[in-house]
Design a protein around this motif. Structure first.
Motif, PDB file in Angstrom:
ATOM      1  N   UNK A 184       0.893  -1.211  -0.049  1.00  0.00           N
ATOM      2  CA  UNK A 184      -0.017  -0.001  -0.064  1.00  0.00           C
ATOM      3  C   UNK A 184       0.778   1.210   0.007  1.00  0.00           C
ATOM      4  N   UNK A 185       2.241   1.216   0.376  1.00  0.00           N
ATOM      5  CA  UNK A 185       3.070   2.404   0.241  1.00  0.00           C
ATOM      6  C   UNK A 185       3.475   2.708  -0.979  1.00  0.00           C
ATOM      7  N   UNK A 186       3.737   1.741  -1.845  1.00  0.00           N
ATOM      8  CA  UNK A 186       3.898   2.230  -3.057  1.00  0.00           C
ATOM      9  C   UNK A 186       3.124   1.584  -4.343  1.00  0.00           C
ATOM     10  N   UNK A 187       2.108   1.245  -4.137  1.00  0.00           N
ATOM     11  CA  UNK A 187       1.132   0.429  -5.203  1.00  0.00           C
ATOM     12  C   UNK A 187       0.997   1.179  -6.432  1.00  0.00           C
ATOM     13  N   UNK A 188       0.539   2.378  -6.085  1.00  0.00           N
ATOM     14  CA  UNK A 188       0.042   3.229  -7.443  1.00  0.00           C
ATOM     15  C   UNK A 188       1.645   4.264  -7.826  1.00  0.00           C
ATOM     16  N   UNK A 189       2.588   4.250  -7.073  1.00  0.00           N
ATOM     17  CA  UNK A 189       3.928   4.978  -7.314  1.00  0.00           C
ATOM     18  C   UNK A 189       3.234   6.429  -7.259  1.00  0.00           C
ATOM     19  N   UNK A 190       3.524   7.257  -8.309  1.00  0.00           N
ATOM     20  CA  UNK A 190       3.443   8.743  -8.478  1.00  0.00           C
ATOM     21  C   UNK A 190       2.048   8.846  -9.185  1.00  0.00           C
ATOM     22  N   UNK A 191       1.228   7.993  -9.099  1.00  0.00           N
ATOM     23  CA  UNK A 191      -0.112   8.131 -10.057  1.00  0.00           C
ATOM     24  C   UNK A 191      -1.361   7.989  -9.216  1.00  0.00           C
ATOM     25  N   UNK A 192      -2.429   8.502  -9.607  1.00  0.00           N
ATOM     26  CA  UNK A 192      -3.738   8.651  -8.955  1.00  0.00           C
ATOM     27  C   UNK A 192      -4.504   7.742 -10.179  1.00  0.00           C
ATOM     28  N   UNK A 193      -5.470   7.161  -9.376  1.00  0.00           N
ATOM     29  CA  UNK A 193      -6.362   6.482 -10.021  1.00  0.00           C
ATOM     30  C   UNK A 193      -8.103   6.829 -10.093  1.00  0.00           C
ATOM     31  N   UNK A 194      -8.705   7.001 -11.137  1.00  0.00           N
ATOM     32  CA  UNK A 194     -10.055   7.339 -11.053  1.00  0.00           C
ATOM     33  C   UNK A 194     -10.735   6.259 -11.372  1.00  0.00           C
ATOM     34  N   UNK A 195     -11.959   5.639 -10.495  1.00  0.00           N
ATOM     35  CA  UNK A 195     -12.748   4.646 -11.005  1.00  0.00           C
ATOM     36  C   UNK A 195     -14.508   4.790 -10.683  1.00  0.00           C
ATOM     37  N   UNK A 196     -14.965   3.957 -11.207  1.00  0.00           N
ATOM     38  CA  UNK A 196     -16.401   3.883 -10.989  1.00  0.00           C
ATOM     39  C   UNK A 196     -17.144   3.640 -12.589  1.00  0.00           C
ATOM     40  N   UNK A 197     -17.924   4.416 -12.973  1.00  0.00           N
ATOM     41  CA  UNK A 197     -18.720   4.041 -14.271  1.00  0.00           C
ATOM     42  C   UNK A 197     -17.803   4.450 -15.400  1.00  0.00           C
TER      43      UNK A 197
END
Length: 403
Positions: free
Chosen positions: A315-328
Motif C-alpha cells: 500500500x506504500x508504493x502500489x500506485x507510485x506517483x499516480x492517481x486512479x479514478x474509478x467507477x462508471x
C-alpha cells in the motif's frame, strides 16, 4: 469616441485564431459557455478540441424518470464551485452512464447509447438497444416505439419499460478501445442488463453482439471491464478474469486468465480494472472492513497475465506517483506530475453500484471520496446530495478530457 467603439463592438468578429488560443486556456464549463455565444464561436470551439487543462471533472445529475436538461460539473481544484452545463441543443434527454477516451457515454430518449464529445459537440450513435436479444420493442398502431419488453427468463412474462427509462439503469459500463474520432475504427463493450451480460459492437459492423452471460440464478456479476494491450479484460465480483480479443474481422476469442474465485468474495464490495501507463494491469478491490473507521478498505493487486495470478502490492508504493479514478468511467491512471492538485498513490472513487443486498445502505460510503493507500484513510471531497436510493443507481461519473 472610446465609449462609442465599446458600445458598438461586435465580439463575434474576434479573430478565430485568437479565440482558439483563449479556449485552450479554459476549463470545460467556461469553454462550453464560450461556444454557446454564437454559431461562429461554436465552430471555433469545435475545431479547437480538447483544452490543454485536462483536470478531472465530476459530472452529476438528478435521478429522474423524466427529461434531464442539464448536469452539474465540479472539479477537484475548487470543490465548492458548481457549474451548470446544459445538454446539447436538440437533445431533451440524455442519461450519462460513463465516459471513455475523452467522450461521455449516454443513453438517449430511446434508451440507445450515444457518444458525446463536450468540446467538439460531436455525437456518435451506437447501435440500437433492440440489437440485444433480451430487449424487444413495443410499437403502437403507427409503428412508433412506445416501450420495451426485456428479460431472459422464459418462464415469466417479460417486464415492460417506458422508451426512455430503460436506459437509465440498463447499462452498467461502456468502454471504448480507442478514441472514435481518430480513424472511426473502434470497438465498444458494454456490461448491461443486471450486470450479467457483456456485449460488443464493432464500428465497422454497426450492431451489438452478445459475447457472454452469467446465469440469472448465479450470485456472481460482471464487475468491470477495461481495454488493455489490445484486448478487453472483464472481471466478475467473484474474481474470475477473462481476456477478449474483439478485433475484426475474425470471430471473438476468449482466454480465461483467472478461473478461481476469490475466497474473500463475501467481503468484496466492488472490483475495478485499471490499465496503467507503466504497462501493468491492476485490480482495485474494495472490501468491507469492520476495523476501518469508514468500514471500507481499498487494496491494489497486479495481474500477472503470463503466470497467471494476482500479486498483492504494498500500500506504500502500489500506485507510485499516480492517481486512479474509478467507477462508471473507463478507469484512469494519471501521473500526478502532469495533473497538479492530484494526490499520488490515491484512489478517487464515487458512490458505487452495490450488488450484494447485504451492503445496500452502507452508511459510510456516500458521495465522492479519496482513499489514501499509504495512510489507509478515506476522505470526502464533495458533499453527498444523493437520495437514499443513490447507492442503487449512483448519479456521478468522472470525466477526464482527452483520457
Amino acid at each position: 469616441m472610446a465609449e462609442h467603439c465599446a458600445s458598438t463592438a461586435d465580439w463575434t468578429d474576434l479573430p478565430s485564431d485568437l479565440l482558439a488560443r483563449i479556449l485552450q486556456l479554459l476549463q470545460l464549463p467556461e469553454a462550453l459557455a464560450v461556444a454557446a455565444v454564437c454559431t461562429s464561436w461554436r465552430s471555433v470551439a469545435a475545431a479547437a478540441g480538447d483544452p490543454r487543462a485536462r483536470i478531472p471533472w465530476l459530472v452529476s445529475w438528478e435521478p429522474t424518470t423524466g427529461y434531464c436538461r442539464s448536469s452539474e460539473f465540479r472539479n477537484l481544484l475548487d470543490t465548492h464551485k458548481t457549474y451548470k452545463v446544459s445538454l446539447p441543443e436538440g437533445r431533451r434527454h440524455l442519461d450519462w452512464c460513463g465516459s471513455s477516451h475523452g467522450w461521455l457515454v449516454a443513453s438517449n430518449e430511446y434508451s440507445n447509447l450515444v457518444l458525446y464529445h463536450p468540446f467538439t459537440f460531436d455525437i456518435i450513435p451506437l447501435p440500437p438497444i433492440t440489437d440485444l436479444e433480451c430487449v424487444k420493442a413495443v410499437h403502437d398502431s403507427d409503428g412508433n416505439i412506445v416501450g420495451y419488453r426485456y428479460g431472459n427468463d422464459h418462464e415469466h412474462e417479460p417486464t415492460q419499460h417506458a422508451v426512455h427509462s430503460l436506459g437509465t439503469w440498463f447499462y452498467q459500463k461502456v468502454v471504448l478501445s480507442c478514441d472514435p474520432s481518430q480513424d472511426g475504427d473502434y470497438v465498444a463493450v458494454t456490461i448491461h442488463y443486471d450486470a450479467n451480460c457483456m456485449s460488443f459492437a464493432r464500428s465497422r459492423e454497426g450492431c451489438w453482439r452478445l459475447a457472454a452471460t452469467i446465469a440469472d440464478g448465479s450470485d456472481d456479476r460482471y464487475a468491470d471491464c477495461v481495454y488493455h494491450d489490445g484486448r478487453f479484460y472483464i472481471m466478475t465480483l467473484r474474481g474470475v478474469l477473462e481476456a477478449w480479443d474483439l478485433r475484426g474481422p475474425q470471430e471473438p476469442s476468449k482466454e480465461v486468465i483467472i478461473a478461481g474465485r476469490d475466497k474473500r468474495y463475501s467481503r468484496v464490495l466492488t472490483r475495478f480494472l485499471v490499465s496503467a501507463p507503466f504497462g501493468s494491469l491492476l485490480q482495485i478491490r474494495t472490501l468491507r472492513c469492520s476495523r476501518h473507521p469508514r468500514k471500507v478498505k481499498v487494496e491494489v493487486l497486479e495481474v500477472d497475465i503470463k503466470e497467471p495470478k494476482l500479486v498483492s502490492l504494498s500500500s506504500l508504493t502500489a500506485l507510485r506517483n499516480y492517481a486512479v479514478f474509478v467507477r462508471s468511467n473507463q478507469s484512469a491512471c494519471l501521473p500526478t506530475i502532469e495533473f497538479p492538485g492530484l494526490r499520488p498513490n490515491c484512489v478517487y472513487l464515487t458512490t458505487p453500484r452495490l450488488v450484494h443486498y447485504a451492503n445496500f445502505g452502507l452508511p459510510d460510503w456516500r458521495g465522492v471520496g479519496i482513499y489514501d493507500l499509504e495512510n489507509q484513510k478515506f476522505e470526502y471531497v464533495f458533499s453527498s446530495y444523493e437520495p437514499d436510493y443513490g447507492q442503487l443507481w449512483p448519479c456521478k461519473i468522472w470525466y477526464i478530457p482527452g483520457v
